[in-house]
Design an enzyme around this catalytic site. Sequence first.
Site, short mmCIF file in Angstrom:
data_model
loop_
_atom_site.label_atom_id
_atom_site.label_comp_id
_atom_site.label_asym_id
_atom_site.label_seq_id
_atom_site.Cartn_x
_atom_site.Cartn_y
_atom_site.Cartn_z
N LYS A 188 0.70 -1.18 0.08
CA LYS A 188 0.07 0.13 -0.06
C LYS A 188 0.88 1.31 0.04
O LYS A 188 2.09 1.13 0.00
CB LYS A 188 -1.14 -0.14 1.10
CG LYS A 188 -1.73 -1.39 1.40
CD LYS A 188 -2.76 -1.45 0.18
CE LYS A 188 -3.43 -2.77 -0.01
NZ LYS A 188 -4.34 -3.30 1.17
C1 LIG Z 1 -5.29 -4.54 1.55
C2 LIG Z 1 -6.77 -4.37 1.53
C3 LIG Z 1 -7.49 -4.56 2.67
C4 LIG Z 1 -7.11 -5.30 3.88
O1 LIG Z 1 -6.00 -4.83 4.49
P1 LIG Z 1 -5.02 -5.78 5.42
O2 LIG Z 1 -4.10 -4.65 6.16
O3 LIG Z 1 -4.47 -6.64 4.46
O4 LIG Z 1 -5.92 -6.27 6.28
C5 LIG Z 1 -8.78 -4.45 2.58
N1 LIG Z 1 -9.31 -3.79 1.50
C6 LIG Z 1 -8.61 -3.45 0.42
C7 LIG Z 1 -9.27 -2.98 -0.85
C8 LIG Z 1 -7.36 -3.83 0.45
O5 LIG Z 1 -6.53 -3.37 -0.62
#
Ligand SMILES: *Cc1c(COP(=O)(O)O)cnc(C)c1O
Length: 386
Positions: A188
């Site tokens: 991210k």
């Molecule tokens: C990465 C992601 C999540 C979950 O996040 P985590 O930190 O991996 O639990 C939820 N929704 C979307 C759209 C994501 O890309």
Amino acid sequence: MSRFIPYGRQSITREDIDAVVEVLGSDWITQGPVVDRFEEELAACCGARYAVAVSSGTAALHLAVLAAGVGTGDEVITSPITFVASANCAEYTGARTVFADVEEATVCLDPEAARRAFSPGTRAIIPVHFAGHPCRMPELRSLGDERTVVIEDGCHALGASYRGDGLTHRIGSCAHSDMTVFSFHPVKHITSGEGGAVTTNSENMYERLRLLRSHGITRRPEDMKQAHGPWYYEMRELGYNYRITDFQCALALSQLRRLEGFVARRREIAEAYIGAFADIDELVLPRPGTDVEPSWHLYVIRLRTLDRLAFFNRLREKGLGVQVHYIPVHLQPYYAEKYGYRPGDFPAAESYYAGAVSLPLFPAMTDDDTGYVIETVRDVLKELTP
Ligand SMILES: *Cc1c(COP(=O)(O)O)cnc(C)c1O
């Protein structure tokens, strides 16, 4: 040639490492003062009143749905083109997930489809800013009534913004929602290893999120029903241990201070791809609206006619860590079997999925890497074209 370029990866500097090491030598290694500092800066960065940092984006979604009061028997509308966590959060509470189709051009939840999916049982709606492209928030906000809670899944969209009501709104400011959720997974925009957060302007939701993050326990005497002595804490409702640590927040805070640069570099790479592929009829390219500034978590190209599996495998062989985001969630066996969803239910989502391939996109990519991606995609398209 042993070159491999993943679709995403973190950028960790000496400064980031020093920030983490400094906290490891302090008195707090679980939730402490750096968590507070990160929350303040994240809220300020997004333009929201409050932020609550937690152990993952998934935990953030779960707490947001709970803080919204969603529970057994309620319905929650979300997009089928997302990571499964956007839907799972509703399932955790005993609510029913209702999918609504995406818009062809942006792959974001279609406000018209969401409107058709509404029922008297709809309690919340979770739009996903797919690939960092903001959803039509003013329209989504206007659905339902004052009981309808809007939770933005902003996991792709830290640093993105959109125009609405004549103003520019940053994702996370909750201008047209009750809460926005972020993830700090390494692919991210910023990372804390694992981590997530919820932003909100509601004091009530902020207090509930904080309580639920830590077992539903309060230590504030003014919130307690009983008083036994200085050791006493009180469990007000069933919460979780979704805390994040101070050293994770040291990393997140150090990264947050470089967010503008990360987003600028992502935009630069996306522009390079747009320019390089614009003349290829076989490809459908992302088309951001004029009223949005996406933050480009993903750059997804779509094939019109060629075989996606062959294209994908050939790119992998040539060292591109391409991926497919996402397998339509309504067709995952859990959802298909539980709710009876079938292929054909969401034509825009399924037609998107049939041709989608995510190309490498992350701030640490060099111009040489970008050039290699462009050249490889063009070569493989030529090779596969009859
Ligand atoms: C990465 C992601 C999540 C979950 O996040 P985590 O930190 O991996 O639990 C939820 N929704 C979307 C759209 C994501 O890309």
